[in-house]
Design an enzyme around this catalytic site. Structure first.
Site, mmCIF file in Angstrom:
data_model
loop_
_atom_site.group_PDB
_atom_site.id
_atom_site.type_symbol
_atom_site.label_atom_id
_atom_site.label_comp_id
_atom_site.label_asym_id
_atom_site.label_seq_id
_atom_site.Cartn_x
_atom_site.Cartn_y
_atom_site.Cartn_z
ATOM 1 N N ALA A 8 32.522 48.271 31.271
ATOM 2 C CA ALA A 8 32.316 48.357 29.814
ATOM 3 C C ALA A 8 33.297 49.479 29.399
ATOM 4 C CB ALA A 8 31.035 49.050 29.483
ATOM 5 N N LYS A 169 44.193 36.565 38.306
ATOM 6 C CA LYS A 169 43.210 35.855 37.216
ATOM 7 C C LYS A 169 42.962 34.277 37.112
ATOM 8 C CE LYS A 169 41.946 38.331 34.097
ATOM 9 N NZ LYS A 169 40.776 39.097 34.308
#
Ligand code: NDP
Length: 342
Positions: A8, A169
């Site tokens: 976050a 990724k």
């Protein structure tokens, strides 16, 4: 019920958290230390809808177990953004591949173990790096779409920091889709991937402007701090604004039409020269202190090389993306303001 956001404290994640709080969601975020938690909660004005947990290292497969054991029954949506984004690494497996893959597998296993009935949507922050083929970027006959996959694997991607990041990724997203397809009878959630190109735009909070910015915004930061005798490192790629990327993460769990989709977040092309052109044109304070380069070599409107066709994503999302001038100018304006030069 809450939205869980891993990582976050990240550049993109802070915008996601901000948009979630603006829409009155209860958010549980993860950060790597108590100090980072305290800092983030302070920035969000100690908003009672934001609570935080410590997840120090997503390389560990059990990193999310404790969180989902305690909060799993309260989590309806999971946005998995945490993943290392840097190119200047030497140990590709330890610094990029393992945290990207294990972080994804670990959070999915934790959902399956502790929140199989409560989590309804899972959104992974993947990347255009999971889509494109680094070796064929100059191929005029190639078009990347939501169906394209980076052809590298665990071993072949370990050529340099850039290719290893792209491989990390691809492997993380592939891990997620495989898990999703293999566990459809064991978990309730539906999945969506968000695949951005380079993400620009202001930091969520002015206080986050520091000497060096996150990897993608650093292209603008380093151009803004380059000097006429020293051109910034030449670079080119696709761009998208962070506020559009954050919004796509919300749509990815709010809308039905995003289920099962990969969303290519791209509004066009940029190069270092495009950044210099906008900085020179739009910020008189920078005149003479940064290079001019070769203005005619801008890539914004170029069609050379491999193309990206993300009309499907744009139709699904249905909102207009922020353009290059605005995203560069607003990134630069925030930096200059923080430096007292605006
Ligand atoms: P940031 O570096 O700002 O955010 C990355 C987040 O992941 C940070 O919160 C970071 O924590 C956390 N993280 C990294 N490694 C670990 C680890 N081993 N254990 C626990 N947490 C970890 O980058 P962005 O916001 O730009 O990137 C967010 C996501 O978006 C990433 O998945 C990235 O690959 C993806 N992405 C980004 C693009 C861009 O141009 N910015 C383009 C395409 C995809 P900490 O800061 O404490 O290390």
């Amino acid at each position: 019920m809450s939205v869980f956001v891993s990582g976050a404290t990240g550049f993109i994640a802070q915008h996601i958290v901000g948009q979630l709080l603006d829409q009155n969601y209860k958010v549980i975020g993860s950060a790597r230390s108590q100090a980072k938690i305290d800092e983030l909660q302070k920035k969000f004005g100690s908003n009672p809808n934001l609570s935080m947990v410590i997840v120090p290292d997503i390389s560990k497969l059990d990193a999310f177990d404790e969180t989902f054991k305690i909060h799993g029954k309260d989590i309806k949506y999971v946005l998995h953004t945490a993943s290392p984004f840097k190119f200047d690494v030497t140990d590709f497996e330890k610094d990029l591949l393992i945290p990207a893959r294990n972080g994804t597998l670990g959070i999915l296993e934790a959902i399956k173990e502790y929140a199989a009935d409560t989590v309804e949507r899972f959104v992974i922050t993947s990347s255009f790096a999971a889509i494109f083929d680094l070796a064929r970027l100059d191929d005029d006959n190639l078009t990347f779409t939501e169906d394209s996959w980076n052809p590298d694997d665990w071993n072949s991607c370990q050529r340099d920091g850039g290719s290893a990041y792209c491989g990390s990724k691809k492997i993380a997203e592939e891990t997620a889709w495989n898990f999703y397809n293999e566990n459809k009878d064991k978990v309730k959630f539906k999945m969506t991937a968000v695949n951005p190109v380079y993400v620009f735009g202001p930091q969520r909070f002015d206080a986050d402007v520091s000497k060096t910015l996150n990897t993608s915004c650093e292209f603008i930061n380093s151009a803004l701090h380059s000097t006429p005798d020293k051109l910034p490192q030449p670079f080119a790629g696709g761009y998208i604004d962070v506020r559009d990327v954050a919004k796509a993460h919300l749509y990815a769990f709010q809308k039905e039409n995003t289920i099962g989709q990969r969303l290519i977040m791209s509004e066009g092309r940029f190069s270092t020269q495009d950044i210099l052109n906008y900085l020179n044109a739009d910020f008189p304070v920078l005149k003479g202190s940064i290079p001019v380069g070769n203005p005619s070599e801008a890539l914004e409107n170029s069609t050379a090389g491999a193309k990206t066709d993300n009309h499907k994503t744009k139709e699904i999302l249905g909102y207009k993306f922020i353009g290059l001038k605005q995203t560069i100018d607003e990134t630069a304006a925030q930096i200059l303001k923080q430096e007292g030069r605006s």
